[in-house]
Design a protein around this motif. Structure first.
Motif, mmCIF file in Angstrom:
data_model
loop_
_atom_site.group_PDB
_atom_site.id
_atom_site.type_symbol
_atom_site.label_atom_id
_atom_site.label_comp_id
_atom_site.label_asym_id
_atom_site.label_seq_id
_atom_site.Cartn_x
_atom_site.Cartn_y
_atom_site.Cartn_z
ATOM 1 N N GLU A 79 7.974 9.011 0.507
ATOM 2 C CA GLU A 79 6.994 8.610 -1.483
ATOM 3 C C GLU A 79 6.406 9.847 -2.237
ATOM 4 O O GLU A 79 6.357 10.840 -2.087
ATOM 5 C CB GLU A 79 4.931 8.275 0.057
ATOM 6 C CG GLU A 79 5.383 7.231 0.801
ATOM 7 C CD GLU A 79 3.855 7.107 1.130
ATOM 8 O OE1 GLU A 79 2.708 7.550 0.932
ATOM 9 O OE2 GLU A 79 3.543 5.732 1.745
ATOM 10 N N LYS A 82 5.659 8.507 -9.854
ATOM 11 C CA LYS A 82 6.538 8.278 -10.335
ATOM 12 C C LYS A 82 7.997 8.532 -10.614
ATOM 13 O O LYS A 82 9.120 7.572 -11.304
ATOM 14 C CB LYS A 82 5.736 7.528 -11.940
ATOM 15 C CG LYS A 82 5.222 6.783 -11.862
ATOM 16 C CD LYS A 82 4.273 6.440 -13.405
ATOM 17 C CE LYS A 82 2.594 6.460 -12.922
ATOM 18 N NZ LYS A 82 1.836 5.730 -14.133
ATOM 19 N N ILE A 84 11.203 8.723 -10.044
ATOM 20 C CA ILE A 84 12.038 7.936 -9.118
ATOM 21 C C ILE A 84 13.268 8.582 -8.564
ATOM 22 O O ILE A 84 13.873 9.138 -7.098
ATOM 23 C CB ILE A 84 13.004 6.416 -8.800
ATOM 24 C CG1 ILE A 84 11.514 5.694 -9.519
ATOM 25 C CG2 ILE A 84 13.801 5.865 -8.207
ATOM 26 C CD1 ILE A 84 12.058 4.034 -10.331
ATOM 27 N N LEU A 119 13.234 -0.135 -2.046
ATOM 28 C CA LEU A 119 12.893 1.002 -2.872
ATOM 29 C C LEU A 119 11.035 0.290 -3.187
ATOM 30 O O LEU A 119 11.617 -0.738 -3.256
ATOM 31 C CB LEU A 119 13.391 1.347 -3.900
ATOM 32 C CG LEU A 119 12.319 1.912 -4.885
ATOM 33 C CD1 LEU A 119 11.895 2.880 -5.106
ATOM 34 C CD2 LEU A 119 13.562 1.951 -6.475
ATOM 35 N N GLN A 120 10.372 0.426 -2.931
ATOM 36 C CA GLN A 120 9.241 -0.297 -3.193
ATOM 37 C C GLN A 120 7.785 0.657 -4.115
ATOM 38 O O GLN A 120 7.961 1.866 -4.021
ATOM 39 C CB GLN A 120 8.467 -0.547 -1.764
ATOM 40 C CG GLN A 120 8.945 -1.884 -1.321
ATOM 41 C CD GLN A 120 8.039 -2.048 0.293
ATOM 42 O OE1 GLN A 120 7.340 -1.688 0.773
ATOM 43 N NE2 GLN A 120 8.328 -3.145 0.200
ATOM 44 N N PRO A 121 6.956 -0.440 -5.330
ATOM 45 C CA PRO A 121 5.973 0.747 -5.743
ATOM 46 C C PRO A 121 4.532 1.023 -4.933
ATOM 47 O O PRO A 121 5.095 -0.151 -4.513
ATOM 48 C CB PRO A 121 6.196 -0.224 -7.587
ATOM 49 C CG PRO A 121 6.355 -1.926 -6.322
ATOM 50 C CD PRO A 121 6.926 -1.400 -5.583
ATOM 51 N N ARG A 122 3.803 1.588 -4.951
ATOM 52 C CA ARG A 122 2.862 1.764 -4.599
ATOM 53 C C ARG A 122 1.564 1.513 -5.936
ATOM 54 O O ARG A 122 1.786 1.902 -6.605
ATOM 55 C CB ARG A 122 2.577 2.771 -4.052
ATOM 56 C CG ARG A 122 3.353 3.711 -2.892
ATOM 57 C CD ARG A 122 2.709 4.236 -2.104
ATOM 58 N NE ARG A 122 2.305 5.499 -2.553
ATOM 59 C CZ ARG A 122 3.260 6.698 -3.427
ATOM 60 N NH1 ARG A 122 4.524 6.741 -3.127
ATOM 61 N NH2 ARG A 122 2.487 7.100 -4.323
ATOM 62 N N TYR A 123 0.628 1.058 -5.543
ATOM 63 C CA TYR A 123 -0.019 0.104 -6.628
ATOM 64 C C TYR A 123 -1.544 1.033 -6.405
ATOM 65 O O TYR A 123 -2.102 0.774 -4.951
ATOM 66 C CB TYR A 123 -0.525 -1.308 -6.739
ATOM 67 C CG TYR A 123 0.835 -1.771 -7.299
ATOM 68 C CD1 TYR A 123 1.158 -2.261 -8.516
ATOM 69 C CD2 TYR A 123 2.059 -2.468 -6.431
ATOM 70 C CE1 TYR A 123 2.479 -2.837 -9.407
ATOM 71 C CE2 TYR A 123 3.440 -3.030 -6.937
ATOM 72 C CZ TYR A 123 3.254 -2.924 -8.170
ATOM 73 O OH TYR A 123 4.047 -3.415 -8.666
ATOM 74 N N ILE A 144 1.000 0.865 -10.926
ATOM 75 C CA ILE A 144 1.527 1.938 -11.012
ATOM 76 C C ILE A 144 1.696 3.260 -10.555
ATOM 77 O O ILE A 144 1.450 3.531 -11.507
ATOM 78 C CB ILE A 144 3.511 1.400 -10.376
ATOM 79 C CG1 ILE A 144 4.069 0.205 -10.452
ATOM 80 C CG2 ILE A 144 4.391 2.575 -10.043
ATOM 81 C CD1 ILE A 144 4.992 -1.036 -11.715
ATOM 82 N N TYR A 147 5.801 5.751 -5.730
ATOM 83 C CA TYR A 147 6.909 4.962 -5.914
ATOM 84 C C TYR A 147 7.685 4.829 -3.753
ATOM 85 O O TYR A 147 7.039 6.594 -3.745
ATOM 86 C CB TYR A 147 8.495 4.938 -6.239
ATOM 87 C CG TYR A 147 8.718 4.317 -7.106
ATOM 88 C CD1 TYR A 147 8.685 2.336 -7.339
ATOM 89 C CD2 TYR A 147 8.088 4.930 -8.534
ATOM 90 C CE1 TYR A 147 8.888 2.263 -8.917
ATOM 91 C CE2 TYR A 147 7.877 4.445 -9.669
ATOM 92 C CZ TYR A 147 8.421 2.833 -9.429
ATOM 93 O OH TYR A 147 8.185 1.698 -11.249
ATOM 94 N N THR A 148 7.830 3.889 -2.774
ATOM 95 C CA THR A 148 8.494 4.411 -1.770
ATOM 96 C C THR A 148 9.631 4.172 -1.283
ATOM 97 O O THR A 148 10.171 3.101 -1.205
ATOM 98 C CB THR A 148 7.284 4.227 -0.860
ATOM 99 O OG1 THR A 148 6.211 4.443 -0.654
ATOM 100 C CG2 THR A 148 8.081 4.561 0.727
#
Length: 274
Positions: A79, A82, A84, A119-123, A144, A147-148
């Motif tokens: 984790e 922003k 990446i 790859l997934q965004p965290r909100y 956002i 990212y994880t």
């Protein structure tokens, strides 16, 4: 007089032609009838040979085999914020260290496979109060915040003596999830063939006993049906360190015991009664 003779000759000729056609039609009918009988006999035999004089028996073959391959998956979950690129670099370094450890431990390239990369965004979600005040500001959309990245690798270990050492080592290298440990047999076909031979021998023994008790002769095999639903028992095994996950804080080397597996083949054989 000559005209009468010619007329008689014509009548006789017509009679002969009719006779020839009659004989030909009769011969054709005989040939057609014989052909129909032959075809019907062949067709009736080809549908279900001895359909009214057959019986079926079941046979089971079981071979106790020791698994020779351990399979498991490990994941590197990272984790970050922003950026990446920074998260990818950190994740790749940990995953590459684990893969290098596998190869240095004798695991071949063909037994190491990347099965997932995600790859997934965290909100961040905002809690807004809605009232009757018309001057209330609209609730902002989710934002956002980072990212994880998750990378999963599937591994096969063929040397069980090193299995515990490998499992412990990859956790120390930075892997934060290890799961789905199971055991299997590499050459399943050879083991299944042995079980199949035992199943057929078992069915033959039963059929011979039935024929002797029924005072009839055992004919040829008409059909064989194999039940493949029950070939293998359970091969999975929970990890000995916290269920399906091992943490880097635990220095204990897990004990990996493959045990044995019962490989079963069930068949149904139909025999002719003579």
């Amino acid at each position: 007089m000559e005209v009468k003779k010619l007329s008689n000759r014509k009548i006789n000729m017509d009679k002969k032609i009719k006779n020839y056609f009659g004989v030909g039609a009769l011969v054709s009918m005989i040939i057609l009838a014989i052909s129909s009988l032959v075809f019907a006999n062949i067709y009736s035999k080809s549908i279900t040979p001895s359909s009214y004089r057959n019986f079926s028996v079941t046979g089971e073959g079981k071979v106790v085999a020791v698994p020779d391959v351990a399979q498991f998956s490990f994941s590197v979950i990272t984790e970050g914020e922003k950026n990446i690129a920074d998260i990818q670099q950190e994740n790749a370094q940990k995953a590459n260290r684990a893969i290098a450890l596998l190869k240095n431990s004798g695991v071949e390239d063909k037994d190491i496979k990347t099965s997932n990369y995600n790859l997934q965004p965290r909100y961040q979600y905002f809690s807004c109060e809605f009232g009757k005040n018309s001057k209330a500001k609209p609730c902002p959309p989710p934002e956002i915040v980072g990212y994880t990245i998750s990378q999963t690798v599937s591994v096969k270990i063929r040397n069980f003596e090193k299995a515990g050492e490998i499992l412990s080592g990859i956790v120390q290298s930075g892997v934060n999830s290890v799961s789905e440990l199971s055991f299997t047999i590499d050459n399943k076909t050879g083991v299944e063939n042995k079980a199949r031979e035992e199943a057929i021998a078992d069915a033959t023994k039963k059929a011979e006993a039935i024929a002797k008790a029924g005072n009839f002769n055992l004919g040829k095999i008409l059909s064989i049906y194999e039940n493949t639903c029950c070939s293998y028992g359970g091969f999975s095994k929970e990890l000995g360190m916290g269920g399906d996950m091992m943490t880097a804080e635990s220095p204990i080397m897990p004990s990996v015991e493959p045990g044995s597996q019962d490989v079963k083949i069930n068949i149904t054989v139909s025999y002719e009664i003579r």
